[in-house]
Enzyme design. Structure first.
Site, PDB file in Angstrom:
ATOM      1  CE  LYS A 193     -16.207 -78.847 -39.502  1.00  0.00           C
ATOM      2  NZ  LYS A 193     -16.226 -78.208 -40.822  1.00  0.00           N
ATOM      3  CG  ASP A 225     -17.057 -75.048 -42.528  1.00  0.00           C
ATOM      4  OD1 ASP A 225     -18.172 -75.544 -42.171  1.00  0.00           O
ATOM      5  OD2 ASP A 225     -16.465 -76.109 -43.378  1.00  0.00           O
ATOM      6  CG  ASP A 249     -17.811 -66.459 -27.893  1.00  0.00           C
ATOM      7  OD1 ASP A 249     -18.100 -65.277 -27.938  1.00  0.00           O
ATOM      8  OD2 ASP A 249     -16.930 -66.861 -27.254  1.00  0.00           O
TER       9      ASP A 249
END
Ligand code: NAD
Length: 360
Positions: A193, A225, A249
């Site tokens: 990110k 994203d 995860d």
């Protein structure tokens, strides 16, 4: 001839049933390849709590440390849900990961063509998906300091977790990513990110630097994203993905759904000197003891053990092909069966895969 020492930790519930089949398949590999395996079984999880009061008895940890690889089943279940947090069955697995410094978790999401219709996505999207997600396992938000909750007099509170990574932690999992990509289609996607998090900026900087040592592997970067969208929009664009703990995860579970069933998903945890191999699923208390669990995730975990800990690539392929053939012939356990399929039990599925491994 080297003897490969395998520590076998079946654990609880269906962990015991599926691990037995994975060991049978490895024995079959030993028979056809001449490789020598020595299997030693130990207690972990609820079974260990019952016998010793502790989810990871010292003898089990010792066995793991001396082994060349660990074949793990699953731990936990309703019986041990109310024991104190420090001795919960699941602590056994977390303690092994920590003790053995297993910093990278590898989870393949392969969509078997004959099970495409079990995927919630359209055939045209999911067919041909073959992704390896590598999740950093020992750093980031899960362990970063400071962490904790501050309670205020007015009844409010403030909670903190810290996402922290050092160059060393990023570099070692990046190298794992490149090494694994090398054994696959030589395409690594690093997920971060970078547009918001400084941790991600360091992540990207280090991964880009490590890439110079792997000129044969193509590297690209993607924001987390975007990756989440792309996984369900065009999963076939991915080969190997490497990412930090929390992103991994979430993304590895998202990728898992592409493959259809929990009973099909193997995993490896690597890092220190001994690798640990286990199905992604848990102990499935709802079906434990009935002999109907799908052993394929455990058997494919054994294939990963051969590939990543013992460098027995041909034998690993042989197991994966055997699984594929058995599925192609229409054999199904209950979790992957259609309404008209004849349903096999755990041992019958194991028998067929063993036969195919032996026949080649
Ligand atoms: P689960 O994975 O055990 O089961 C989820 C569902 O998938 C159940 O309906 C189960 O029947 C089905 N399923 C799972 N594996 C299957 C297989 N091989 N064949 C056929 N069906 C299968 O998850 P859960 O129910 O959330 O957890 C049960 C217990 O397992 C809990 O105590 C949990 O803490 C533990 N757990 C352990 C691990 C581990 O040891 N690594 C991982 C996840 C859950």
């Amino acid at each position: 001839m080297t003897t490969h020492r395998i520590a076998v930790l079946p654990g609880d519930g269906i962990g015991q049933e599926v691990t037995e089949q994975a060991v049978r398949v490895l024995r079959a590999v030993g028979k056809i390849s001449g490789a020598s395996f020595e299997f030693e079984q130990a207690l972990v999880g609820g079974a260990a709590i019952d016998a010793t009061g502790h989810p990871l008895p010292p003898a089990t940890l010792e066995l793991c440390k001396k082994a060349h690889a660990i074949l793990f089943g699953a731990v936990g279940g309703p019986k041990w849900e109310n024991v104190p947090h420090e001795v919960r069955a699941e602590r056994g697995l977390l303690a092994i990961r920590k003790e053995l410094d297993l910093y990278a978790n590898l989870r393949p999401a392969t969509c078997f063509s004959m099970l495409v219709d079990a995927s919630p996505l359209k055939r045209s999207v999911v067919e041909g998906t073959d992704i390896m997600v590598i999740r950093e396992l020992t750093g980031g938000l899960y362990y970063g300091e400071p962490r904790g909750v501050e309670r205020f007099a007015d009844g409010g509170a403030r909670a903190v977790n810290t996402m922290v990574y050092t160059t060393r932690e990023i570099e070692r999992v990046a190298r794992m990513g490149f090494e694994v990509a090398r054994k696959r289609r030589k395409h690594l996607t690093s997920v971060d990110k970078n547009n918001v998090l400084v941790v991600s900026q360091l992540w990207r900087e280090v991964v880009t630097r490590v890439a110079k040592d792997y000129p044969d592997v193509t590297l690209d970067h993607i924001l987390v994203d975007n990756c989440a969208m792309a996984l369900v929009h065009k999963p076939t664009q991915f080969d190997t993905i490497v990412t930090e703990n929390t992103f991994g995860d979430i993304l590895s579970d998202e990728a898992a759904i592409l493959a259809g069933s929990m009973g099909m998903l193997p995993s490896a945890s690597l890092g220190g000197t001994v690798g640990l191999y286990e199905p992604v699923h848990g102990t499935a208390p709802d079906i434990a003891g009935k002999g109907i669990a799908n052993p394929i995730a455990a058997i494919l975990s054994a294939a990963m053990l051969l590939r990543y800990s013992l460098n027995m690539l041909r034998e690993a392929d042989r197991i994966e092909k055997a699984v594929q053939r058995v599925l192609e012939q229409g054999h199904r356990t209950k979790d992957i069966a259609g309404p008209n399929d004849k349903v096999l039990g755990t041992k019958e599925m194991g028998d067929l895969i063993v036969q195919h491994v032996e026949r080649g």
